[in-house]
Design a protein around this motif. Structure first.
Motif, PDB file in Angstrom:
ATOM      1  N   ASP B 283      28.748  42.117  38.347  1.00  0.00           N
ATOM      2  CA  ASP B 283      29.436  41.897  39.703  1.00  0.00           C
ATOM      3  C   ASP B 283      28.830  40.846  40.626  1.00  0.00           C
ATOM      4  O   ASP B 283      29.508  40.068  41.048  1.00  0.00           O
ATOM      5  CB  ASP B 283      28.906  43.221  40.518  1.00  0.00           C
ATOM      6  CG  ASP B 283      29.638  43.329  42.018  1.00  0.00           C
ATOM      7  OD1 ASP B 283      29.321  44.393  42.598  1.00  0.00           O
ATOM      8  OD2 ASP B 283      30.487  42.404  42.074  1.00  0.00           O
ATOM      9  N   THR B 304      36.357  45.086  43.319  1.00  0.00           N
ATOM     10  CA  THR B 304      35.584  45.735  42.363  1.00  0.00           C
ATOM     11  C   THR B 304      35.275  47.108  42.717  1.00  0.00           C
ATOM     12  O   THR B 304      35.007  47.324  43.929  1.00  0.00           O
ATOM     13  CB  THR B 304      34.274  44.706  42.154  1.00  0.00           C
ATOM     14  OG1 THR B 304      33.399  45.140  41.267  1.00  0.00           O
ATOM     15  CG2 THR B 304      33.428  44.792  43.260  1.00  0.00           C
ATOM     16  N   MET B 342      37.832  44.067  38.893  1.00  0.00           N
ATOM     17  CA  MET B 342      37.135  44.315  37.870  1.00  0.00           C
ATOM     18  C   MET B 342      37.058  45.976  38.066  1.00  0.00           C
ATOM     19  O   MET B 342      36.793  46.613  39.314  1.00  0.00           O
ATOM     20  CB  MET B 342      36.004  43.896  38.202  1.00  0.00           C
ATOM     21  CG  MET B 342      34.923  44.255  37.382  1.00  0.00           C
ATOM     22  SD  MET B 342      33.606  43.148  36.852  1.00  0.00           S
ATOM     23  CE  MET B 342      32.712  43.478  38.420  1.00  0.00           C
TER      24      MET B 342
END
Lengths: 215, 404
Positions: B283, B304, B342
């Protein structure tokens, strides 16, 4: 209530950010088919105004009176406004609950005028917009009462959430663009975004009365 | 049982219930204290023996020379015993047993070697030596020291026989029972000391835990300072400059700068202000990649969700592949906007780098266009896979999935 094609779209904004409202007014001056008719700081102010001044409402999810975003959406939808939720920063749970309460879409405030104008036009025409930020919140939705999605529907959402255009998403999943669009429409329906969510008995009663069934 | 407790605590970390901190760092070892104290007691009884021998000489003993040899023998044994026990930090089972057997033999033989009148007095230094053996048996084996104590009692009685005299019954009972009392007192003292040891250990463990929490908080604070530093350099200075009128927010570059810094703030809030500057998680690495892309004029949106921990080689491979994909967007897509998403996928992760730009015809793509060899190779090497999808005029998406 929908706008007829070609008519200017009346837009109301509920946001307590003074600076933003001023900027928006200047902006919208450049979009000839959009008319800013009201700029208020709470849902009450808009609902208290006589008649129904606008078609589309841009609703900031985070208002100074700390009202629950989903409640705001519900009240506005009940009053037959098309609600487009916006915020500077969207917490997933708020985004999802606003959508399920009947918002026609969710956008972050950093979109440029073109995207915003096009979103408003779509919503005015009765469509629901699935922006990547909205869809990303939907796919990470872990609330127990979320609608069940088939694996293809979820796959289209995931592709869409990563920013792909519909065509690209369809190509990636090996399906036709029309099929992909269908899946997205199904998702919209499942999330009750077809325009008539009924979350409480009271609202159900409203719906029934609306339809002229019962007394 | 004190004996078994001392096993685990002396042998230290992996078998102990706490398992933290090393042996040397722990504050208090009950068994070692017991060894040292009883060593002193034994030494004092040996000194008593020496002084008895010196003072009373032949008047108390059948043969002073024999007494001397006995004394020398058990002193030597005691030296070995206490030196090994001190090294080990406790008395082992065989040490206790051997010591008792030697003491019992000494008590029997040494008492008989005394003149009958002396057998119940201080002159009978073997008796007091036997008491110190009882101490060790009681402290180490607790209630299971009964056989050892019984042996010592029997040997003492044997040593006294047949010179029991009615007039000395109270003395006899008193002296004999001392073996049992000494063992009992030593047992209770040992229990007490071990209880204190346990309390000190848990306090020590708690202290170690508190220390590491403090260190973590301190590190977090440092990271926050770094983030605040960045906020100061970016957002704060931009806002201040606009407020002072030094920056015209209508100018495109300024607008871009504001948009980038807003995106940075957004990411920061998403990460709960706990984005560690030093964290090598995927991340953070991708956040920094996005920040760099923003610097170069791109507008990258980064979505994310919570991720599993990934091995560092995987993080490197994915982030490098993502960087190349983003470079491709800048070079070929003809648009400034890109998305990096993500998502966690079982135990793995899928990262997509997408744009809505020119796209290209995948059928006709050559090697140098589309997924460069290095993106595909990096992912394959790391055990993942890279796939590209593109529709001319409708953008391109590079999907990096790990594991395959």
């Amino acid at each position: 209530m929908r706008s007829a094609a070609g008519e200017p779209i009346d837009l109301a904004v509920i946001d307590d950010d003074r600076m933003l409202l001023d900027g928006l007014a200047t902006w919208l001056a450049e979009a000839p088919d959009l008319r800013l008719v009201a700029a208020v700081g709470t849902v009450d102010e808009l609902l208290d105004a006589p008649g129904r001044p606008a078609t589309v409402v841009l609703l900031d999810m985070r208002l100074r009176d700390n009202s629950d975003p989903a409640d705001n959406v519900r009240r506005l939808t009940a009053a037959h406004y098309q609600v487009l939720a916006v915020s500077v920063f969207g917490l997933r749970d708020y985004v999802v609950s606003a959508f399920r309460a009947g918002a026609r879409g969710y956008l972050t405030k950093d979109h440029d005028l073109t995207s915003l104008a096009s979103a408003v036009r779509q919503v005015a025409a009765g469509d629901t917009i699935l922006s990547p930020e909205l869809v990303f919140s939907l796919i990470s939705d872990t609330s127990p009462d979320r609608p069940a999605l088939s694996s293809q529907e979820r796959a289209v959402l995931v592709a869409y959430a990563s920013g792909m255009t519909l065509q690209c998403a369809a190509r990636k999943l090996g399906i036709g663009v029309g099929t992909a669009k269908e899946y997205l429409d199904r998702v919209k329906q499942k999330y009750g975004a077809a325009g008539r969510p009924a979350h409480t008995k009271l609202e159900l009663a409203d719906r029934v009365r609306e339809d002229g069934i019962g007394h | 049982m004190p004996g078994s407790d001392s096993d685990s605590s002396a042998r230290g970390t992996s078998s102990s219930p706490h398992g933290q901190g090393n042996l040397a760092a722990r504050p208090f070892r009950a068994d070692r204290v017991i060894v040292d104290v009883f060593g002193c007691i034994r030494a004092s009884y040996v000194v008593t023996g020496v002084s008895m021998l010196a003072v009373k000489g032949d008047s108390a003993y059948l043969s002073a020379a024999t007494q001397g040899w006995l004394l020398a023998g058990v002193t030597a044994w005691s030296a070995i015993l206490f030196w090994s026990a001190h090294r080990a930090g406790e008395f082992s089972r065989w040490m206790v047993l051997t010591d008792c057997l030697i003491a019992a033999a000494l008590v029997a033989f040494g008492t008989r070697q005394c003149v009958p009148a002396e057998r119940l007095t201080w002159g009978n230094w073997s008796f007091t030596y036997g008491l110190s053996a009882s101490l060790i048996a009681g402290a180490s084996n607790g209630l299971a020291a009964l056989p050892e104590v019984a042996l010592l009692v029997v040997c003492f009685l044997f040593g006294l026989w047949p010179s029991w005299r009615a007039a000395q019954v109270t003395n006899l009972i008193g002296n004999t029972s001392e073996f049992a009392w000494f063992a009992l007192i030593a047992f209770l003292a040992s229990l007490f000391l071990h209880r204190i040891e346990r309390k000190l250990d848990s306090a020590f463990t708690a202290q170690v835990a508190a220390e590491s929490r403090r260190a973590a908080l301190s590190a977090r604070y440092t990271d926050q300072l770094i983030n605040y530093g960045m906020l100061h350099d970016t957002v704060l200075s931009t806002l201040t400059a606009i407020a002072r009128g030094g920056l015209d927010h209508q100018v495109p570059q300024v607008k871009e700068r504001c948009a980038r810094e807003a995106e940075y703030l957004r990411r920061l809030i998403h990460g709960g202000l706990s984005v560690s500057a030093s964290d090598a998680g995927l991340d953070n690495v991708l956040s920094r990649l996005v920040a760099e892309a923003d610097e170069l004029g791109m507008r990258v949106r980064y979505f994310t969700d919570t991720l599993p921990d990934l091995p560092p080689e995987t993080v490197t491979a994915i982030s490098r592949a993502a960087r190349e994909a983003l470079n491709n967007v800048r070079a070929h897509a003809g648009t400034e906007q890109a998305w990096i998403a993500m998502v966690a996928d079982g135990g793995g992760v899928t990262v997509t780098v997408t744009d809505r730009g020119n796209g290209f015809d995948q059928q006709r793509a050559t090697e140098g266009f589309g997924i460069s060899r290095s993106i595909a190779a990096r992912m394959l090497d790391a055990g993942g896979v890279a796939t590209i999808t593109s529709v001319p005029g409708h953008g391109t998406s590079v999907e990096l999935r790990w594991p395959r």
